[in-house]
Design a protein around this motif. Structure first.
Motif, PDB file in Angstrom:
ATOM      1  N   SER A 177      56.875  53.773  34.572  1.00 48.92           N
ATOM      2  CA  SER A 177      57.693  52.567  34.709  1.00 48.92           C
ATOM      3  C   SER A 177      57.995  51.919  33.364  1.00 48.92           C
ATOM      4  N   ILE A 178      59.020  51.069  33.405  1.00 47.56           N
ATOM      5  CA  ILE A 178      59.337  50.212  32.263  1.00 47.56           C
ATOM      6  C   ILE A 178      59.156  48.803  32.789  1.00 47.56           C
ATOM      7  N   SER A 179      58.422  47.969  32.071  1.00 50.02           N
ATOM      8  CA  SER A 179      58.251  46.615  32.590  1.00 50.02           C
ATOM      9  C   SER A 179      57.833  45.625  31.516  1.00 50.02           C
ATOM     10  N   HIS A 180      58.195  44.369  31.759  1.00 47.01           N
ATOM     11  CA  HIS A 180      57.695  43.261  30.932  1.00 47.01           C
ATOM     12  C   HIS A 180      56.759  42.401  31.758  1.00 47.01           C
ATOM     13  N   ASP A 181      56.586  42.756  33.029  1.00 45.61           N
ATOM     14  CA  ASP A 181      55.814  41.942  33.966  1.00 45.61           C
ATOM     15  C   ASP A 181      54.317  42.100  33.686  1.00 45.61           C
ATOM     16  N   LEU A 182      53.676  41.012  33.242  1.00 42.70           N
ATOM     17  CA  LEU A 182      52.280  41.104  32.818  1.00 42.70           C
ATOM     18  C   LEU A 182      51.361  41.543  33.953  1.00 42.70           C
TER      19      LEU A 182
END
Lengths: 266, 212
Positions: free
Chosen positions: B186-191
């Motif tokens: 995945s790609i994410s910025h969600d902590l």
């Protein structure tokens, strides 16, 4: 019955008429003045040259010369299609030309061999203007369909990729984009068929009536042209789109970025 | 399962990712982090043949990402975008779209199979009768995941999938992805998502490193 000739002095009045739109464009600060002047000059020079050329081509009336002329205008139309659609001429010249040729030649063949049957069949007075009329319309339709198809694919790359990941073949994955491009590019032609005769008298018919033809004969030609335009448009759009696929996609079935012209010209 | 071996990815003469090496085992949940434009999406695209590999080799289940293997590799992978595009038709038609392709024709799932999959994702089967465009972002995303499950995909590529989700949808998606046997890249910025993944990779200036 001959059309009334327009004396040169009165003909010059027409150019003065242009001052009106130029004034309005200037007031609205659209900055189109230069472009309008260039296009008017080009239109006039091109039409005069073609008039002189057609005079000779009609007089000589040779099959070879007629075919050569049609080939030249097809190449010019094709270059214009790719340029206006923002596509690289080097990459898509042949498939796009083949598409335009398919649409134009099939319908031109039906016109000359089956419907009008002039003597000789290649009579320049029929062959050249009919080919020009068909090509002009194919050109505008193909600019729209190629531009919409390839820019749509580029914009929605992740949707296209998701189709491939769902097991679609290349043809299945491009199908929704093709459908949308063809639908929107045909819309103006369908709309003009809906209103023709009520709102507008088409150019060719008006020209024929002014040239001395009976309205009923002019109408028959006009109907033939409308059906011909629509048919050649659909054939050339579908052929150009399908024939361009092998040139536009790589072995991984991804769109080649190099098919787009460096700087997009509209 | 997935391996990158000294991979360099270029596009139109420009190098986007350089000398990337890592491998992911089946069932692992991996997240890639980095600034926007750092090459995260390019990396996912390279896996499915959507970016040019100029050096090195990427393998999926032992198969190198080359034109001769690409169809077989794509069979394993599902892509879940940030904002799934849906048609103007009903959700049922969107869900069953792949079964209209030659590759899956005649393999349509049964109603029971569909309902079981929707149930796992906390989706009410009633939504199948609605127009896809009227579904919420979270419902669209779960519909795309349901489609991937029905196609028996083993590897999910998820691009910023939690950014547009409400709490309930987010929870349903997280629970499914984290508890399933699927491999997730995945790609994410969600902590919260980053904290729950097995492995975290950071991409900076075209270089990838793993955060221990």
């Amino acid at each position: 019955m001959e059309a009334l000739d327009i004396p040169l002095a009165r003909f010059a009045l027409l150019y003065l008429l242009l001052l009106l739109p130029l004034y309005f464009l200037q007031r609205l600060k659209l900055g189109l003045g230069r472009e309008v002047l260039i296009s008017v000059v080009r239109m006039s020079v091109q039409l005069f040259l073609v008039g002189i050329y057609l005079k000779y081509i009609f007089a000589i009336n040779s099959l070879l010369l007629n075919i050569l002329w049609i080939m030249v205008i097809m190449v010019v139309a094709n270059l214009n299609i790719l340029k206006k659609a923002g596509l690289a001429v080097k990459k898509l010249f042949w498939p796009s030309l083949a598409g335009v040729a398919c649409g134009t030649l099939v319908v031109l063949g039906v016109f000359l061999f089956l419907v009008v049957r002039p003597t000789p069949l290649y009579d320049a007075r029929y062959m050249i203007p009919l080919a020009g009329m068909l090509l002009g319309n194919c050109m505008n339709g193909n600019i729209l369909s190629l531009e919409r198809f390839y820019s749509g694919l580029r914009k929605s790359e992740s949707t296209f990729l998701s189709y491939l990941l769902m097991g679609a073949t290349l043809k299945e994955a491009v199908h929704p984009f093709m459908r949308e491009a063809i639908r929107s590019s045909l819309a103006p032609t369908i709309a003009s068929m809906m209103t023709i005769g009520i709102v507008s008298l088409p150019g060719m018919m008006t020209g024929q009536i002014l040239g001395g033809s009976f309205p009923l004969v002019a109408i028959k030609y006009q109907i033939m042209i409308m059906i011909g335009i629509f048919t050649s448009l659909v054939i050339s759009m579908v052929a150009s789109l399908y024939l361009s696929l092998p040139f536009a996609f790589d072995r991984m079935q991804m769109l080649r970025p190099e098919i787009f012209a460096g700087k997009k010209k509209r | 399962m997935i391996s990158f071996d000294a991979v360099t990815i270029g596009m139109q003469g420009r190098i986007l990712m350089q000398d990337v090496s890592f491998s992911i085992m089946a069932g692992e949940k991996v997240v890639l982090c980095g600034k926007s434009g750092s090459g995260k999406t390019t990396l996912l695209k390279a896996l499915v043949g959507g970016a040019r590999i100029t050096q090195g080799v990427i393998r999926v289940n032992g198969l190198a990402v080359l034109s001769e293997n690409i169809l077989q590799i794509r069979q394993e992978l599902a892509y879940i975008p940030q904002e799934p595009s849906v048609s103007q038709e009903t959700a049922a038609e969107d869900l069953l779209l792949p079964f209209s392709f030659k590759a899956h024709s005649g393999k349509e799932p049964t109603t029971a199979q569909i309902e079981a999959v929707l149930g796992r994702l906390l989706l009410d089967p009633v939504i199948l009768r609605q127009k896809s465009a009227t579904l919420s972002g979270g419902e669209k995303q779960r519909l795309v995941i349901a489609r991937a499950i029905l196609l028996n995909k083993r590897i999910f590529l998820a691009d910023e999938i939690t950014s547009a989700l409400d709490a309930e949808s987010k929870n349903a998606v997280f629970t499914f992805l984290l508890e399933s046997e699927h491999t997730v890249l995945s790609i994410s910025h969600d902590l919260e998502w980053i904290g729950r993944c097995n492995r975290v990779f950071i991409i900076e200036n075209g270089i990838l490193r793993e955060e221990k």
